[in-house]
Write a protein that holds these residues in place. Structure first.
Motif, PDB file in Angstrom:
ATOM      1  N   THR A 104       0.844  -1.191   0.000  1.00  0.00           N
ATOM      2  CA  THR A 104       0.000   0.000   0.000  1.00  0.00           C
ATOM      3  C   THR A 104       0.883   1.245   0.000  1.00  0.00           C
ATOM      4  O   THR A 104       1.786   1.367   0.824  1.00  0.00           O
ATOM      5  N   THR A 105       0.596   2.142  -0.939  1.00  0.00           N
ATOM      6  CA  THR A 105       1.355   3.388  -1.026  1.00  0.00           C
ATOM      7  C   THR A 105       0.401   4.564  -0.923  1.00  0.00           C
ATOM      8  O   THR A 105      -0.818   4.384  -0.911  1.00  0.00           O
ATOM      9  N   GLU A 106       0.977   5.757  -0.884  1.00  0.00           N
ATOM     10  CA  GLU A 106       0.140   6.962  -0.835  1.00  0.00           C
ATOM     11  C   GLU A 106      -0.750   7.096  -2.076  1.00  0.00           C
ATOM     12  O   GLU A 106      -1.733   7.812  -2.061  1.00  0.00           O
ATOM     13  N   PHE A 107      -0.364   6.413  -3.173  1.00  0.00           N
ATOM     14  CA  PHE A 107      -1.157   6.509  -4.402  1.00  0.00           C
ATOM     15  C   PHE A 107      -2.181   5.385  -4.524  1.00  0.00           C
ATOM     16  O   PHE A 107      -3.068   5.430  -5.371  1.00  0.00           O
ATOM     17  N   GLY A 108      -2.032   4.340  -3.718  1.00  0.00           N
ATOM     18  CA  GLY A 108      -2.917   3.194  -3.808  1.00  0.00           C
ATOM     19  C   GLY A 108      -2.113   1.910  -3.762  1.00  0.00           C
ATOM     20  O   GLY A 108      -0.915   1.927  -3.445  1.00  0.00           O
ATOM     21  N   GLU A 109      -2.735   0.801  -4.071  1.00  0.00           N
ATOM     22  CA  GLU A 109      -2.085  -0.504  -3.975  1.00  0.00           C
ATOM     23  C   GLU A 109      -1.283  -0.824  -5.236  1.00  0.00           C
ATOM     24  O   GLU A 109      -1.753  -0.613  -6.349  1.00  0.00           O
ATOM     25  N   VAL A 110      -0.103  -1.356  -5.018  1.00  0.00           N
ATOM     26  CA  VAL A 110       0.781  -1.716  -6.121  1.00  0.00           C
ATOM     27  C   VAL A 110       1.208  -3.169  -5.950  1.00  0.00           C
ATOM     28  O   VAL A 110       1.501  -3.598  -4.832  1.00  0.00           O
ATOM     29  N   THR A 111       1.227  -3.914  -7.064  1.00  0.00           N
ATOM     30  CA  THR A 111       1.648  -5.309  -7.017  1.00  0.00           C
ATOM     31  C   THR A 111       3.136  -5.424  -7.337  1.00  0.00           C
ATOM     32  O   THR A 111       3.619  -4.800  -8.280  1.00  0.00           O
ATOM     33  N   LEU A 112       3.831  -6.229  -6.546  1.00  0.00           N
ATOM     34  CA  LEU A 112       5.256  -6.479  -6.765  1.00  0.00           C
ATOM     35  C   LEU A 112       5.460  -7.940  -7.141  1.00  0.00           C
ATOM     36  O   LEU A 112       4.758  -8.816  -6.654  1.00  0.00           O
ATOM     37  N   LYS A 113       6.437  -8.187  -8.003  1.00  0.00           N
ATOM     38  CA  LYS A 113       6.866  -9.556  -8.318  1.00  0.00           C
ATOM     39  C   LYS A 113       8.202  -9.755  -7.636  1.00  0.00           C
ATOM     40  O   LYS A 113       9.113  -8.941  -7.803  1.00  0.00           O
ATOM     41  N   ILE A 114       8.312 -10.821  -6.856  1.00  0.00           N
ATOM     42  CA  ILE A 114       9.508 -11.036  -6.050  1.00  0.00           C
ATOM     43  C   ILE A 114      10.148 -12.368  -6.431  1.00  0.00           C
ATOM     44  O   ILE A 114       9.550 -13.428  -6.275  1.00  0.00           O
ATOM     45  N   GLY A 115      11.348 -12.301  -6.957  1.00  0.00           N
ATOM     46  CA  GLY A 115      12.084 -13.505  -7.318  1.00  0.00           C
ATOM     47  C   GLY A 115      13.101 -13.828  -6.247  1.00  0.00           C
ATOM     48  O   GLY A 115      13.519 -12.963  -5.477  1.00  0.00           O
ATOM     49  N   THR A 116      13.480 -15.105  -6.184  1.00  0.00           N
ATOM     50  CA  THR A 116      14.492 -15.508  -5.232  1.00  0.00           C
ATOM     51  C   THR A 116      15.675 -16.058  -5.995  1.00  0.00           C
ATOM     52  O   THR A 116      15.520 -16.942  -6.838  1.00  0.00           O
ATOM     53  N   PHE A 117      16.840 -15.510  -5.726  1.00  0.00           N
ATOM     54  CA  PHE A 117      18.025 -15.980  -6.412  1.00  0.00           C
ATOM     55  C   PHE A 117      19.165 -15.995  -5.416  1.00  0.00           C
ATOM     56  O   PHE A 117      19.509 -14.964  -4.842  1.00  0.00           O
ATOM     57  N   ASN A 118      19.737 -17.181  -5.203  1.00  0.00           N
ATOM     58  CA  ASN A 118      20.709 -17.379  -4.132  1.00  0.00           C
ATOM     59  C   ASN A 118      20.111 -16.815  -2.862  1.00  0.00           C
ATOM     60  O   ASN A 118      18.950 -17.068  -2.572  1.00  0.00           O
ATOM     61  N   ALA A 119      20.842 -16.094  -2.080  1.00  0.00           N
ATOM     62  CA  ALA A 119      20.250 -15.541  -0.871  1.00  0.00           C
ATOM     63  C   ALA A 119      19.485 -14.247  -1.146  1.00  0.00           C
ATOM     64  O   ALA A 119      18.789 -13.734  -0.289  1.00  0.00           O
ATOM     65  N   GLN A 120      19.615 -13.724  -2.383  1.00  0.00           N
ATOM     66  CA  GLN A 120      19.059 -12.391  -2.657  1.00  0.00           C
ATOM     67  C   GLN A 120      17.620 -12.432  -3.160  1.00  0.00           C
ATOM     68  O   GLN A 120      17.204 -13.396  -3.806  1.00  0.00           O
ATOM     69  N   GLN A 121      16.897 -11.355  -2.880  1.00  0.00           N
ATOM     70  CA  GLN A 121      15.581 -11.149  -3.459  1.00  0.00           C
ATOM     71  C   GLN A 121      15.702 -10.202  -4.636  1.00  0.00           C
ATOM     72  O   GLN A 121      16.514  -9.291  -4.638  1.00  0.00           O
ATOM     73  N   LYS A 122      14.843 -10.408  -5.611  1.00  0.00           N
ATOM     74  CA  LYS A 122      14.811  -9.560  -6.800  1.00  0.00           C
ATOM     75  C   LYS A 122      13.388  -9.037  -6.903  1.00  0.00           C
ATOM     76  O   LYS A 122      12.467  -9.841  -7.082  1.00  0.00           O
ATOM     77  N   VAL A 123      13.204  -7.756  -6.784  1.00  0.00           N
ATOM     78  CA  VAL A 123      11.865  -7.196  -6.692  1.00  0.00           C
ATOM     79  C   VAL A 123      11.568  -6.321  -7.896  1.00  0.00           C
ATOM     80  O   VAL A 123      12.353  -5.426  -8.228  1.00  0.00           O
ATOM     81  N   THR A 124      10.442  -6.583  -8.537  1.00  0.00           N
ATOM     82  CA  THR A 124      10.011  -5.802  -9.688  1.00  0.00           C
ATOM     83  C   THR A 124       8.594  -5.297  -9.465  1.00  0.00           C
ATOM     84  O   THR A 124       7.748  -6.037  -8.965  1.00  0.00           O
ATOM     85  N   VAL A 125       8.354  -4.069  -9.839  1.00  0.00           N
ATOM     86  CA  VAL A 125       7.010  -3.503  -9.730  1.00  0.00           C
ATOM     87  C   VAL A 125       6.215  -3.899 -10.978  1.00  0.00           C
ATOM     88  O   VAL A 125       6.671  -3.664 -12.099  1.00  0.00           O
ATOM     89  N   GLU A 126       5.038  -4.506 -10.793  1.00  0.00           N
ATOM     90  CA  GLU A 126       4.217  -4.886 -11.928  1.00  0.00           C
ATOM     91  C   GLU A 126       3.717  -3.642 -12.651  1.00  0.00           C
ATOM     92  O   GLU A 126       3.117  -2.747 -12.052  1.00  0.00           O
ATOM     93  N   TYR A 127       3.947  -3.633 -13.973  1.00  0.00           N
ATOM     94  CA  TYR A 127       3.666  -2.433 -14.750  1.00  0.00           C
ATOM     95  C   TYR A 127       2.214  -1.980 -14.665  1.00  0.00           C
ATOM     96  O   TYR A 127       1.942  -0.798 -14.428  1.00  0.00           O
ATOM     97  N   ASP A 128       1.281  -2.873 -14.869  1.00  0.00           N
ATOM     98  CA  ASP A 128      -0.112  -2.432 -15.018  1.00  0.00           C
ATOM     99  C   ASP A 128      -0.653  -1.751 -13.769  1.00  0.00           C
ATOM    100  O   ASP A 128      -1.326  -0.713 -13.864  1.00  0.00           O
TER     101      ASP A 128
END
Ligand code: NI
Ligand code: NI
Ligand code: NI
Ligand code: NI
Ligand code: NI
Ligand code: NI
Ligand code: NI
Ligand code: NI
Ligand code: NI
Ligand code: NI
Ligand code: NI
Ligand code: NI
Lengths: 159, 159, 159, 159, 159, 159
Positions: A104-128
């Motif tokens: 939840t952000t000040e503009f509204g709800e945003v969907t994130l895609k979260i990948g797992t690679f080794n110990a790291q997370q990879k986070v991408t904001v869904e475009y639509d």
């Protein structure tokens, strides 16, 4: 870390990469073709600028798909581009396991895609989801992306 | 140094750069158009790949010409491309003074273009003379270029 | 429909796609190389702009050929480009069955290539016949193409 | 001809070509990624401009490597680009046998790479040695290349 | 908001855009040229892939500079590229007022560039400071960028 | 010929061409930006792939607009791209006089744009009307374009 996140290892499967060279169709027609290919379920469809004989600026059309959809994609290329021939090869593929999460952000709800690679997370904001908020709040897409990543970092993040 | 070489300083004149964006014509038609433009005396005519709205891969056509030939070039663009509009601006230009010289190689005679810049010479092998010899002797263009530059260096060169 | 048209289904065969990356040769030399490759019977030979390490703008050369001609094409690439290595893979290929037909227009005779795909026909104007008429009648290639397609549609077409 | 030159025939081996499409990372991040890939021993790593759905200008990242380094290169792509998936295929490769030779020029020593193909030699000036001399002598890279090739031709060359 | 931030309005000044078309020089030579241009203080120097007559894939070199540096940049283009002519035009320019700020992250200190536009802030992570930390901590550039923006948002941000 | 067609000569006016170089924003963000620019009334907005220092693949954003809309377009570029600076110049422009006409085809009504240039007509099929029919009848855009041009030629055409 995300409790709900499915922690699986990188999987390896196969895709098909299809190529067609087009030098006798306009960009307008090609732009229409890519929409038909994406609508029909291509993983990806895109153009690469190429330069051919007789001074011809042209495009290579590439479609990434599964072997199950190969015939349907070839049909679409034959129908919607001017090409008389297409070629393809199978390639191995590795993809990251991924989960989706809403913040939840000040503009509204945003969907994130979260990948797992080794110990790291990879986070991408869904475009639509982000583009819809950027539209309605008259801010840039990057402004929405940034507050979404900030919200994620505060909740689950790198702390 | 070349006795016959006209040693003048860099001159400054003007050219016109014309642009047209084309997204509704094929590469085949554009390749034909560039030949008409070059035949009509354009200094240069070329394509730049661009990406437009509605997923359209397209090309920007650019023509470099003189103000005296502007109208003729605009006419050719209107005739041979699908564009409904072209735009242009005047630009300053600096060119190197140049002389031409013929050297003899194992493959035959090759023409060189020699520019003068500061104390340095700038030597270019003329394409048409070199390509003809590459064709007839079944060697690469670069092989002809290399022996031509070698012949030049032995005669007048950097010694 | 065309009585003379051979109605066969899409065939599937194989081609070889060869790639070489070139960052130490000029466009002039590459333009010469593509002519040698096409003259030697490549199905297609073309350039893709790529960007490499050390800020180098470069080109990937691609040749589409048969396995029977693979060695000859590799030889030409080694001779006419500066590359020290080429790579290739076999790809499946599907092509449309095609016939050729000549139509008469106000500018002269034009050859058409007609493919059959599902119930639809795919009609292309052969470049060389159309370009020759455009040259001699001082009209655009597209003007010739359009009257040729119109002549075809009146005779056999979509009526 | 070079006495020390190892005259072997063209060898044939295999490489792996890896592709990833990236539309959600900046060029700055991609430029950093290519350095990591080259440092880790990729034969080559480069960008091809592509045009994707939703008007997105993007880049295809390609890595050329061995099957032994495939996993390491995939890891680097997953770490340093935003992609959630990569694809790859094995390709055959032919490379020219090569030797290295140092020549002395007015600017200093320059290293040449010499390939053997059929009866012909293929000579390339090694970038790093030439660029260092161009830097220190304030001349163009091409000026250093030219005197290096001239020195080579005088010693061993095409005479 | 940043107390130290100089709140000035967008300024309007002029730059010079220089173009040269190069089809007879390799990418290697062009990559060297861009380094010389940037070292000499060009605002920017870059390549655009273009397609020219005679099937030539080529590059347009563009330099963005001031009128005070025009002559020096033309000299560098004449010296380090094979071109015999360059063209240029003056353009208006608007730039955002900017300040710099250092934030502390888990990886070390990172410099941010902060622009002001209307009521909004525009924040960019300076490449060199972030790349150095990514190198030494073996993480991606984007990981460093993200923690730097997070640190900024916590301190001064959009709250 | 078209009775209703306004036969005026080519007009000459001015446009503004705005450029911004972007190497620190993703293609996704740029695709969003172009939609905002087109929605705000840009004549055209498009991307050119460019190659910058430090191995950075990047994009030049170009906007074609009027001087009346210059400020609004600069504002949109500052808001929706990551650039800290934009540059622009005024260019002359020539456009063809044009009329619009609707023809009836087997798929439905299609709008044509008809330009007049010298004695010749220049006919373009309007994308939106043709794409809607291609969608609803499951044929290619080119199939709709072809029957529309055929309908036009039968009615008013080149006879
Ligand atoms: Ni809201
Ligand atoms: Ni509103
Ligand atoms: Ni001879
Ligand atoms: Ni390929
Ligand atoms: Ni005739
Ligand atoms: Ni590939
Ligand atoms: Ni020295
Ligand atoms: Ni320009
Ligand atoms: Ni540290
Ligand atoms: Ni370490
Ligand atoms: Ni321009
Ligand atoms: Ni209908």
């Amino acid at each position: 870390p995300l409790a709900s996140q499915k922690e699986v290892h990188s999987t390896s499967d196969e895709i098909v990469e299809i190529h067609a060279n087009v030098d006798d169709q306009s960009g307008e027609g090609l732009g229409y073709a890519i929409e038909r290919l994406m609508t029909a379920g291509a993983y990806d469809a895109y153009f690469t600028p190429i330069f051919m004989k007789k001074n011809r600026p042209a495009y290579q059309v590439t479609v990434i798909t599964t072997s199950a959809k190969l015939q349907a994609m070839v049909d679409l290329l034959m129908t919607h581009t001017t090409t008389f021939g297409v070629r393809w090869a199978t390639m191995k593929r590795a993809t990251l396991p991924r989960t989706f999460k809403t913040v939840t952000t000040e503009f509204g709800e945003v969907t994130l895609k979260i990948g797992t690679f080794n110990a790291q997370q990879k986070v991408t904001v869904e475009y639509d989801s982000a583009a819809a908020l950027a539209d309605s709040h008259h801010v840039s897409l990057d402004a929405v992306r940034r507050v979404a990543l900030l919200a994620y970092d505060k909740e689950d993040g790198m702390n």
